[in-house]
Design a protein around this motif. Structure first.
Motif, mmCIF file in Angstrom:
data_model
loop_
_atom_site.group_PDB
_atom_site.id
_atom_site.type_symbol
_atom_site.label_atom_id
_atom_site.label_comp_id
_atom_site.label_asym_id
_atom_site.label_seq_id
_atom_site.Cartn_x
_atom_site.Cartn_y
_atom_site.Cartn_z
ATOM 1 N N ILE A 108 0.840 -1.211 0.000
ATOM 2 C CA ILE A 108 0.000 0.000 0.000
ATOM 3 C C ILE A 108 0.867 1.250 0.000
ATOM 4 C CG2 ILE A 108 -1.670 1.332 1.342
ATOM 5 C CD1 ILE A 108 -2.867 -1.295 2.281
ATOM 6 N N PHE A 109 1.925 1.250 0.804
ATOM 7 C CA PHE A 109 2.786 2.426 0.871
ATOM 8 C C PHE A 109 3.414 2.717 -0.492
ATOM 9 C CE2 PHE A 109 6.974 4.407 1.543
ATOM 10 C CZ PHE A 109 6.573 5.578 2.177
ATOM 11 N N GLY A 151 3.502 6.124 -5.320
ATOM 12 C CA GLY A 151 3.361 6.270 -6.769
ATOM 13 C C GLY A 151 2.361 7.348 -7.130
ATOM 14 N N LYS A 152 1.252 7.397 -6.394
ATOM 15 C CA LYS A 152 0.237 8.426 -6.647
ATOM 16 C C LYS A 152 0.766 9.815 -6.309
ATOM 17 C CE LYS A 152 -3.883 5.536 -6.074
ATOM 18 N NZ LYS A 152 -4.402 5.785 -7.445
ATOM 19 N N LEU A 153 1.475 9.912 -5.182
ATOM 20 C CA LEU A 153 2.020 11.209 -4.773
ATOM 21 C C LEU A 153 3.053 11.694 -5.789
ATOM 22 C CD1 LEU A 153 2.042 13.370 -2.548
ATOM 23 C CD2 LEU A 153 3.910 12.117 -1.465
ATOM 24 N N THR A 154 3.892 10.793 -6.231
ATOM 25 C CA THR A 154 4.914 11.139 -7.221
ATOM 26 C C THR A 154 4.278 11.641 -8.511
ATOM 27 O OG1 THR A 154 6.402 9.457 -6.309
ATOM 28 C CG2 THR A 154 6.898 10.266 -8.512
ATOM 29 N N ALA A 155 3.194 11.001 -8.919
ATOM 30 C CA ALA A 155 2.524 11.392 -10.158
ATOM 31 C C ALA A 155 1.811 12.731 -10.021
ATOM 32 C CB ALA A 155 1.522 10.305 -10.561
ATOM 33 N N ASN A 156 1.354 13.059 -8.815
ATOM 34 C CA ASN A 156 0.541 14.265 -8.618
ATOM 35 C C ASN A 156 1.347 15.517 -8.312
ATOM 36 O OD1 ASN A 156 -1.798 12.813 -9.064
ATOM 37 N ND2 ASN A 156 -2.129 12.369 -6.896
ATOM 38 N N ILE A 157 2.619 15.350 -7.935
ATOM 39 C CA ILE A 157 3.467 16.506 -7.625
ATOM 40 C C ILE A 157 4.338 16.848 -8.832
ATOM 41 C CG2 ILE A 157 5.453 17.246 -6.249
ATOM 42 C CD1 ILE A 157 4.280 15.903 -3.862
ATOM 43 N N ASP A 158 4.418 18.107 -9.138
ATOM 44 C CA ASP A 158 5.259 18.561 -10.244
ATOM 45 C C ASP A 158 6.718 18.549 -9.789
ATOM 46 O OD1 ASP A 158 6.534 19.734 -12.342
ATOM 47 O OD2 ASP A 158 5.248 21.506 -12.460
ATOM 48 N N GLN A 159 7.444 17.485 -10.131
ATOM 49 C CA GLN A 159 8.819 17.330 -9.652
ATOM 50 C C GLN A 159 9.830 18.164 -10.444
ATOM 51 O OE1 GLN A 159 10.175 13.566 -7.850
ATOM 52 N NE2 GLN A 159 8.349 12.619 -8.726
ATOM 53 N N THR A 160 9.328 18.908 -11.416
ATOM 54 C CA THR A 160 10.232 19.878 -12.065
ATOM 55 C C THR A 160 10.392 21.119 -11.200
ATOM 56 O OG1 THR A 160 8.409 20.942 -13.287
ATOM 57 C CG2 THR A 160 9.525 19.072 -14.345
ATOM 58 N N LYS A 161 9.449 21.322 -10.269
ATOM 59 C CA LYS A 161 9.500 22.481 -9.377
ATOM 60 C C LYS A 161 9.828 22.095 -7.939
ATOM 61 C CE LYS A 161 6.055 25.054 -12.078
ATOM 62 N NZ LYS A 161 4.720 25.709 -12.049
ATOM 63 N N VAL A 162 9.431 20.899 -7.569
ATOM 64 C CA VAL A 162 9.593 20.442 -6.181
ATOM 65 C C VAL A 162 10.318 19.103 -6.163
ATOM 66 C CG1 VAL A 162 8.385 19.785 -4.069
ATOM 67 C CG2 VAL A 162 7.457 21.609 -5.505
ATOM 68 N N GLU A 205 15.480 -1.269 1.201
ATOM 69 C CA GLU A 205 16.094 -1.286 -0.126
ATOM 70 C C GLU A 205 15.074 -1.662 -1.196
ATOM 71 O OE1 GLU A 205 19.351 -3.955 0.336
ATOM 72 O OE2 GLU A 205 20.716 -2.425 1.150
ATOM 73 N N GLN A 206 14.168 -2.583 -0.870
ATOM 74 C CA GLN A 206 13.145 -2.998 -1.834
ATOM 75 C C GLN A 206 12.188 -1.853 -2.151
ATOM 76 O OE1 GLN A 206 12.831 -6.033 -3.592
ATOM 77 N NE2 GLN A 206 11.390 -4.699 -4.682
ATOM 78 N N ILE A 207 11.757 -1.142 -1.107
ATOM 79 C CA ILE A 207 10.865 -0.005 -1.325
ATOM 80 C C ILE A 207 11.567 1.067 -2.151
ATOM 81 C CG2 ILE A 207 9.603 1.878 -0.205
ATOM 82 C CD1 ILE A 207 9.154 0.005 2.170
ATOM 83 N N TYR A 208 12.811 1.353 -1.803
ATOM 84 C CA TYR A 208 13.568 2.381 -2.524
ATOM 85 C C TYR A 208 13.702 2.036 -4.013
ATOM 86 C CZ TYR A 208 14.983 4.888 1.730
ATOM 87 O OH TYR A 208 14.999 5.637 2.884
ATOM 88 N N SER A 209 13.794 0.761 -4.324
ATOM 89 C CA SER A 209 13.921 0.355 -5.724
ATOM 90 C C SER A 209 12.593 0.460 -6.473
ATOM 91 C CB SER A 209 14.449 -1.084 -5.819
ATOM 92 O OG SER A 209 13.482 -2.025 -5.346
ATOM 93 N N ASP A 210 11.481 0.547 -5.723
ATOM 94 C CA ASP A 210 10.156 0.563 -6.341
ATOM 95 C C ASP A 210 9.556 1.960 -6.488
ATOM 96 O OD1 ASP A 210 10.183 -2.188 -6.573
ATOM 97 O OD2 ASP A 210 9.125 -2.536 -4.682
ATOM 98 N N VAL A 211 10.197 2.989 -5.932
ATOM 99 C CA VAL A 211 9.642 4.342 -5.990
ATOM 100 C C VAL A 211 10.425 5.208 -6.969
ATOM 101 C CG1 VAL A 211 8.733 4.225 -3.637
ATOM 102 C CG2 VAL A 211 11.041 5.131 -4.026
ATOM 103 N N SER A 212 9.782 6.287 -7.413
ATOM 104 C CA SER A 212 10.391 7.186 -8.404
ATOM 105 C C SER A 212 10.652 8.556 -7.790
ATOM 106 C CB SER A 212 9.479 7.302 -9.626
ATOM 107 O OG SER A 212 9.252 6.049 -10.215
ATOM 108 N N CYS A 213 11.469 8.575 -6.757
ATOM 109 C CA CYS A 213 11.841 9.835 -6.119
ATOM 110 C C CYS A 213 13.199 9.666 -5.459
ATOM 111 C CB CYS A 213 10.782 10.264 -5.099
ATOM 112 S SG CYS A 213 10.634 9.140 -3.678
ATOM 113 N N ASP A 214 13.719 10.734 -4.906
ATOM 114 C CA ASP A 214 14.993 10.662 -4.198
ATOM 115 C C ASP A 214 14.825 9.839 -2.921
ATOM 116 O OD1 ASP A 214 17.660 11.375 -3.397
ATOM 117 O OD2 ASP A 214 16.757 12.773 -1.976
ATOM 118 N N THR A 215 15.736 8.923 -2.660
ATOM 119 C CA THR A 215 15.670 8.093 -1.450
ATOM 120 C C THR A 215 16.889 8.366 -0.575
ATOM 121 O OG1 THR A 215 16.738 6.245 -2.610
ATOM 122 C CG2 THR A 215 14.333 6.287 -2.577
ATOM 123 N N ILE A 216 16.676 8.319 0.724
ATOM 124 C CA ILE A 216 17.722 8.715 1.676
ATOM 125 C C ILE A 216 18.044 7.551 2.609
ATOM 126 C CG2 ILE A 216 18.338 10.338 3.506
ATOM 127 C CD1 ILE A 216 16.313 12.294 2.269
#
Length: 371
Positions: free
Chosen positions: A108-109, A114-125, A158-169
């Motif tokens: 679920i997370f 994925g939804k949050l990544t798609a809804n935020i304009d990552q060219t600005k944020v 590590e598995q979650i980080y590989s599945d998301v499309s944003c910066d991971t820390i």
């Protein structure tokens, strides 16, 4: 005569306990466990047939049993003295209590991210994700040998980080390094402490590309030396030394803290009233708020940060106040609108940090509302 005395005594106890449970005043909230106690269930045919009634009665009796806290404390003390290493989901070492979590379902997370990544304009944020391990991952050497069902938190992260499309820390590596110099989690609570939160701050700054302020450059103060947290509440071993709550001294910063839902403003991020209560950790930001905006007139930039979080972020925010003009703190458990709408409508927001502890996936913590 001996058998008769024993029989009468047992019968008396069995009669007295139900009477005490029924007649003694009932508390609605356990300050020691920081949770709402079970109310007497509603009697209905549906509840009785389904078995829900009997389950809730059992919880009700357990929550309101006379002298419950003293009995839990006595039981834990006896178990520790005879060598028990785990009690009520807590590993017990000489100086530390360690959380034993179940393996979380992260599906679920990942979907919500994925939804949050798609809804935020990552060219600005810029969107950043920091997943914080539990103390069991950092202090694994203190877990009893051959303990069953130990979660591989590093692998999960590590598995979650590989599945998301944003910066991971990665904060686990920093915590493992720092633990050799100082304690990074409270001994009697599941949260990270001042040193652990600094590790989170340092890891975030390095990922975002802003200058890291050395730990010794922060002025530190002691808020309490009598903190017995959530893990202590599960075992109540009174011989264990309480924790010290340390925090960044923010007196030199001109702060305005907006409690949006409560429609009130304060000039301190710390709510000192909680230091008089069992839930002393809520001194940070007054606990979990739906939306809280922290303004710092002396910040080094005009940038703004949105933090979407569970309670682990609360003690890390004071380190970040130095860098951002405003920090918008959102707890999805209580915040109803879409987070992406809030971010997109605030043009000065430069970064969004999603900060969750791994165990939060087992209790949801508002994850379903991240979008």
């Amino acid at each position: 005569m001996y058998k008769r005395v024993v029989s009468v005594s047992v019968a008396a106890v069995l009669l007295i306990i139900p009477v005490l449970i029924i007649t003694l005043p009932k508390k609605e909230f356990s300050e020691n466990e920081n949770r709402i106690l079970q109310k007497f269930p509603t009697v209905s045919v549906e509840n009785i047939v389904s078995g829900q009634f009997s389950d809730e009665v059992e919880k009700y009796i357990s929550d309101h049993f006379p002298g419950r806290d003293r009995l839990v404390s006595l039981k834990s003390t006896v178990q520790k003295s005879i060598g028990y290493k785990e009690m009520n989901g807590v590993f017990v070492s000489k100086d530390r209590l360690i959380q034993h979590i179940e393996k979380p379902d992260t599906t679920i997370f990942t979907e919500r991210m994925g939804k949050l990544t798609a809804n935020i304009d990552q060219t600005k944020v810029k969107l950043h994700l920091m997943l914080v391990p539990t103390d069991a991952a950092v202090y694994s050497e203190k877990i009893p040998a051959n303990a069953p069902d130990i979660v591989d938190e590093k692998n999960i992260i590590e598995q979650i980080y590989s599945d998301v499309s944003c910066d991971t820390i990665d904060v686990l590596s920093e915590l493992e390094i720092e633990k050799n110099n100082s304690n990074v989690f409270y001994n009697l609570d599941h949260h990270w402490n001042y040193n652990g939160a600094y590790c989170g701050y340092k890891s975030f700054c390095e990922a975002v590309g802003i200058p890291v302020k050395a730990k010794e450059k922060f002025e530190k103060k002691v808020l309490s030396d009598e903190f017995r947290g959530t893990l202590y509440s599960k075992v109540l071993i009174r011989s264990m030394k309480p924790d010290v709550i340390e925090a960044v001294d923010l007196q030199k910063d001109e702060l305005v803290v907006h409690y949006v839902d409560k429609k009130k403003d304060e000039n301190s991020f710390y709510d000192y009233s909680f230091l008089k209560k069992k839930d002393k950790y809520s001194v940070f930001g007054g606990g979990n708020q739906a939306l809280q905006i922290v303004e710092n007139e002396n910040a080094e930039s005009e940038d703004e940060l949105v933090v979407v979080k569970d309670s682990f972020a609360n003690c890390m925010i004071p380190f970040l106040i130095y860098h951002y003009r405003r920090i918008h703190v959102i707890d999805p458990r209580y915040y109803m609108p879409h987070i992406s709408d809030y971010v997109n409508q605030n043009e000065k927001v430069s970064d969004v940090l999603i900060l969750y502890n791994i165990d939060s996936f087992n209790s949801n913590n508002g994850i379903m509302k991240i979008k």
